[in-house]
Scaffold this motif. Structure first.
Motif, PDB file in Angstrom:
ATOM      1  N   ALA A 292       0.892  -1.660   0.030  1.00 22.76           N
ATOM      2  CA  ALA A 292      -0.048  -0.392  -0.129  1.00 22.76           C
ATOM      3  C   ALA A 292       0.813   1.088  -0.292  1.00 22.76           C
ATOM      4  O   ALA A 292       2.390   1.299   0.825  1.00 22.76           O
ATOM      5  CB  ALA A 292      -1.397   0.336   1.199  1.00 22.76           C
ATOM      6  N   PRO A 293       0.770   2.012  -0.386  1.00 22.02           N
ATOM      7  CA  PRO A 293       0.832   3.238  -0.723  1.00 22.02           C
ATOM      8  C   PRO A 293       1.249   3.861   1.184  1.00 22.02           C
ATOM      9  O   PRO A 293       0.136   3.828   1.791  1.00 22.02           O
ATOM     10  CB  PRO A 293       0.122   4.783  -0.936  1.00 22.02           C
TER      11      PRO A 293
ATOM     12  N   ILE B 239       9.340   6.540   1.619  1.00 22.62           N
ATOM     13  CA  ILE B 239       8.062   7.490   2.881  1.00 22.62           C
ATOM     14  C   ILE B 239       8.800   8.325   4.042  1.00 22.62           C
ATOM     15  O   ILE B 239       7.771   8.878   4.238  1.00 22.62           O
ATOM     16  CB  ILE B 239       7.513   5.853   3.219  1.00 22.62           C
ATOM     17  N   LYS B 240       9.988   7.969   3.891  1.00 26.30           N
ATOM     18  CA  LYS B 240      10.417   9.020   4.924  1.00 26.30           C
ATOM     19  C   LYS B 240      11.096  10.674   4.234  1.00 26.30           C
ATOM     20  O   LYS B 240      10.628  11.901   5.076  1.00 26.30           O
ATOM     21  CB  LYS B 240      11.552   7.861   5.943  1.00 26.30           C
ATOM     22  N   ASP B 241      11.770   9.916   3.382  1.00 26.32           N
ATOM     23  CA  ASP B 241      11.931  11.381   3.010  1.00 26.32           C
ATOM     24  C   ASP B 241      12.006  12.414   0.985  1.00 26.32           C
ATOM     25  O   ASP B 241      12.603  12.954   1.319  1.00 26.32           O
ATOM     26  CB  ASP B 241      13.753  11.363   2.699  1.00 26.32           C
TER      27      ASP B 241
ATOM     28  N   VAL C 296      -5.506  11.234 -16.126  1.00 24.02           N
ATOM     29  CA  VAL C 296      -6.518  10.696 -14.466  1.00 24.02           C
ATOM     30  C   VAL C 296      -6.312  10.423 -13.509  1.00 24.02           C
ATOM     31  O   VAL C 296      -5.614   8.700 -13.559  1.00 24.02           O
ATOM     32  CB  VAL C 296      -7.895  10.759 -15.551  1.00 24.02           C
ATOM     33  N   TRP C 297      -6.517  10.434 -12.457  1.00 25.93           N
ATOM     34  CA  TRP C 297      -5.719   9.688 -11.293  1.00 25.93           C
ATOM     35  C   TRP C 297      -7.455   9.978 -10.739  1.00 25.93           C
ATOM     36  O   TRP C 297      -8.037  11.020 -10.279  1.00 25.93           O
ATOM     37  CB  TRP C 297      -5.171  10.825 -10.315  1.00 25.93           C
ATOM     38  N   LYS C 298      -8.080   8.676 -10.310  1.00 26.65           N
ATOM     39  CA  LYS C 298      -8.486   8.539  -9.424  1.00 26.65           C
ATOM     40  C   LYS C 298      -8.849   8.166  -8.769  1.00 26.65           C
ATOM     41  O   LYS C 298      -8.171   8.250  -7.654  1.00 26.65           O
ATOM     42  CB  LYS C 298      -9.713   7.187 -10.344  1.00 26.65           C
ATOM     43  N   GLY C 299      -9.679   9.294  -6.691  1.00 24.73           N
ATOM     44  CA  GLY C 299      -9.507   9.255  -5.875  1.00 24.73           C
ATOM     45  C   GLY C 299      -8.466  10.667  -5.530  1.00 24.73           C
ATOM     46  O   GLY C 299      -7.806  10.694  -6.203  1.00 24.73           O
ATOM     47  N   PRO C 300      -8.681  10.059  -4.214  1.00 26.62           N
ATOM     48  CA  PRO C 300      -7.317  11.414  -3.606  1.00 26.62           C
ATOM     49  C   PRO C 300      -6.260  10.597  -3.739  1.00 26.62           C
ATOM     50  O   PRO C 300      -5.765   9.660  -3.814  1.00 26.62           O
ATOM     51  CB  PRO C 300      -7.989  11.257  -2.042  1.00 26.62           C
ATOM     52  N   PRO C 301      -5.509  11.748  -3.960  1.00 29.53           N
ATOM     53  CA  PRO C 301      -3.824  11.010  -4.294  1.00 29.53           C
ATOM     54  C   PRO C 301      -3.330  10.471  -2.356  1.00 29.53           C
ATOM     55  O   PRO C 301      -3.542  11.012  -1.833  1.00 29.53           O
ATOM     56  CB  PRO C 301      -2.717  12.480  -4.250  1.00 29.53           C
ATOM     57  N   PRO C 302      -1.904   9.827  -2.531  1.00 34.72           N
ATOM     58  CA  PRO C 302      -1.578   9.326  -1.246  1.00 34.72           C
ATOM     59  C   PRO C 302      -1.133  10.044  -0.544  1.00 34.72           C
ATOM     60  O   PRO C 302      -0.117   9.961   0.427  1.00 34.72           O
ATOM     61  CB  PRO C 302      -0.923   7.379  -2.064  1.00 34.72           C
ATOM     62  N   VAL C 303      -0.578  10.934  -1.469  1.00 31.05           N
ATOM     63  CA  VAL C 303       0.008  12.137  -0.837  1.00 31.05           C
ATOM     64  C   VAL C 303      -0.685  13.992  -0.344  1.00 31.05           C
ATOM     65  O   VAL C 303      -1.067  14.336  -0.826  1.00 31.05           O
ATOM     66  CB  VAL C 303       1.280  12.760  -1.708  1.00 31.05           C
TER      67      VAL C 303
END
Length: 681
Positions: free
Chosen positions: A32-33, A153-155, A461-468
């Protein structure tokens, strides 16, 4: 076993990269993101569910194109050194020289050699070889690593390969290192031996019950940081069982509390390859019988000495001084880390610094992206916000603007020219993606080969909220836009409420503004859709910049804020400037043709003069003007304010000498009254 190789995935999407790894011989798992745990997607028993079947890979990444990539070392025939605690120059020379021969993936932006070093696992080596522990971990049999181009995921950076191609054999020095470690690894206990270990009186003392809290905290912190629950357990259980043998707390307490924490980290039931349900607790028990065996290799007296050194002495002055020392070290470490991060950013975007003369004389294209001359609705390098209540066609407007920008429709919208750009457009379809799809489909013919080619090449097109979270990590969001939008010329946020929660908070508004400014500085234009505060009895038409919902930071960085106003679903709405980069535009009257997904706009001033010219000597009345410009009758809710707007324009034209005012007359008892009219001079 087929020897894996490392493909070049630097220019590939996550889905394409996962397929490339499969073709290169790797067993792959999705994560998962913002996670390092393969169980976050496929569930318990992930060690048996990795795949190198292209159909399975496509099914996983069809579910979520932003899944990260995990490579399963054991099933793929690799052993991986995870160099996380030291640089190559800090290792013994023979080990460092051996690692330099491996396929290498870096994970941290701040270090040139900390990352993963891959070799063929011809010796069947396992995880966490102790001889390598001062420097990092070893991932063997059931080990996994996160692989490029997954975001770190950290930097905020990305995993990246610096040496690809064939995975080499281990050097002699590395093989000796792993063999020595294997010799010091005890075989798992049998069921009877494990039961005896747990029930032994000497393993159920309770001298330091609070010490177990430290083990649990370390486990939970590793999982919360995105680590694999399994690998966190591999580290936590031997540590706990060593302290059990030292008499600090009971083995039964370890099993109860760590098993609960382990199962909570999953929250689901996995399945065996044969399809039968298999609780994640089986995985815990398998790890426990292995960990108990390893714990018996440690000296209980050494364990107790270490714990005594790290815990309170009972002497208040001594304990206070020790705690003060820890706090000082922690503060110095934080300060050093903050300074390190600041140094890393010293040369970021250094090209943006220029002398004052260069800045003032810089050749910048001032041509409006939407508009002409002073009539600018959207200026280059400045954000555009389109706000308004629900149902007034904000998405319809931005979609037609997008298609004009892509060159799929006439390069003009609402009577103003639109600059065409051949770079991609990233459309964040967060607010009801199916409705957005239906709306755009009404505007384009996907059966047309030329249209289809442009949509495939230039529209992302990106569906739904971004992972960031754009508000919490503005620079990471800007990099995410660049990566997934393929260095886009425009990003459209539909809508702002779905990009981050807490829009009324200044910290959130400031973060979103920073994200937008960073996107713009990267050369990507920015448009978002938003709404106003709710109307009240005292403010039926929220039509000021202060009426835009949320923190003032949401509009303060915008170059242009446009209001679309009208009734939900109405065919005619009004478009006007709340904030303009040059002269204000509008209000314009926008007519929506919902069936065709098309909109047109007219200037009410032009419409009024045209109505007056067509009326000739008869002239026009206020009622005629309201009906002709706004399509409203006297019984309509918005008739009164529309009548006031029309009257202001008629009076203005009269003062300018363009119209002549003809007063009306009241009718007597027999009638005969007539309304006031305006006649073209």
């Amino acid at each position: 076993m087929f020897a894996p190789r490392v493909p070049d995935v630097s220019e590939l999407s996550l889905r394409e990269a996962a397929l490339a790894y499969v073709r290169a011989g790797w067993f792959v798992l999705p994560v998962a993101p913002n996670s390092k745990n393969p169980g976050s997607v496929v569930g318990a028993g992930w060690q048996h569910l990795s795949s190198r079947e292209p159909a399975q890979i496509e099914e996983w990444w069809d579910d979520n194109a932003s899944y990260g990539i995990a490579l399963h070392a054991g099933r793929s025939g690799a052993v991986i050194f995870d160099l996380d605690n030291a640089a190559l120059g800090e290792l013994p020379r023979d080990l460092a020289d051996g690692l330099r021969q491996g396929a290498c993936q870096l994970s941290r932006r701040d270090s040139p050699d900390r990352g993963h070093y891959l070799f063929l696992n011809n010796g069947g080596y396992g995880n966490g070889a102790g001889a390598f522990r001062p420097f990092g971990d070893v991932r063997g049999k059931n080990g996994v690593i996160i692989a490029a181009p997954t975001p770190h995921i950290k930097d905020g950076g990305h995993y990246r390969w610096i040496r690809t191609g064939e995975v080499p054999e281990l050097s002699d020095a590395l093989r000796v290192c792993l063999s020595q470690a294997s010799e010091h690894e005890a075989p798992p206990l049998t069921d009877a031996e494990f039961d005896a270990f747990v029930s032994a009186d000497e393993h159920n003392r309770n001298d330091r019950p609070a010490a177990l809290d430290g083990v649990l905290t370390a486990f939970e912190n590793e999982v919360c940081d995105g680590g694999s629950s399994h690998e966190a357990l591999v580290r936590a259980l031997p540590w706990a069982f060593r302290e059990v043998r030292a008499g600090l707390y009971p083995a039964t307490e370890v099993i109860a509390r760590l098993q609960d924490a382990f199962l909570d980290s999953f929250g689901w039931i996995g399945r065996n390859l044969d399809g039968r349900d298999r609780p994640a607790s089986n995985e815990f028990l398998r790890t426990a019988v292995w960990a108990a065996a390893q714990a018996q290799l440690a000296d209980p007296d050494e364990t107790r000495t270490r714990v005594d050194r790290d815990t309170l002495t009972g002497d208040l002055d001594t304990d206070v001084e020790r705690e003060l020392g820890r706090l000082r070290v922690r503060d110095r470490a934080r300060a050093a880390y903050a300074e390190e991060k600041a140094r890393d950013r010293l040369m970021v975007n250094a090209d943006r610094a220029m002398d004052g003369l260069a800045f003032l004389t810089e050749a910048v294209d001032e041509t409006p992206l939407w508009g002409e001359g002073d009539r600018t609705l959207w200026a280059p390098g400045e954000g555009l916000m389109i706000c308004g209540p629900q149902g007034v066609g904000k998405s319809t407007i931005v979609q037609q603007l997008m298609l004009a920008r892509l060159g799929l429709t006439d390069p003009e919208f609402c009577g103003l020219p639109v600059v065409v750009d051949d770079r991609p457009v990233l459309y964040l379809a967060m607010d009801r993606p199916p409705q957005i799809r239906r709306s755009i489909n009404r505007m384009v013919n996907t059966a047309d080969e030329n249209v289809a080619a442009v949509l495939k090449r230039q529209l992302v097109v990106w569906k739904g909220p971004p992972p960031v979270n754009a508000a919490e990590a503005p620079e990471v969001f800007a990099k995410w836009v660049a990566m997934h939008g393929r260095e886009p010329g425009l990003v459209i946020v539909d809508s702002l409420k779905d990009l981050a929660s807490g829009l009324g908070e200044d910290a959130v508004g400031s973060g979103i503004n920073t994200a937008m400014q960073t996107v713009l500085a990267n050369g990507t234009e920015f448009i978002d859709l938003h709404h106003q505060r709710k109307a009240t009895a005292d403010n039926r038409k929220p039509d000021k910049l202060a009426d835009v919902f949320g923190s003032t930071w949401l509009t303060s960085g915008m170059g242009s804020v446009v209001l679309v106003w009208g009734e939900a679903g109405a065919p005619t709405v009004e478009l006007s400037h709340l904030k303009q980069p040059a002269a204000p535009v509008g209000p314009l009257i926008v007519n929506h043709s919902h069936g065709q997904g098309l909109s047109s706009a007219n200037d009410p001033d032009v419409m009024l003069m045209q109505l007056a010219v067509e009326a000739g000597a008869v002239g026009i009345t206020e009622k005629d003007a309201v009906a002709g410009v706004f399509q409203l009758e006297e019984h309509d809710t918005d008739y009164a304010p529309a009548k006031k707007r029309v009257r202001r324009r008629l009076d203005k034209f009269t003062r300018e000498g363009r119209l002549t005012y003809m007063p009306g007359a009241k009718g007597g008892s027999g009638g005969g009254g007539r309304p006031a009219t305006w006649v073209v001079v």
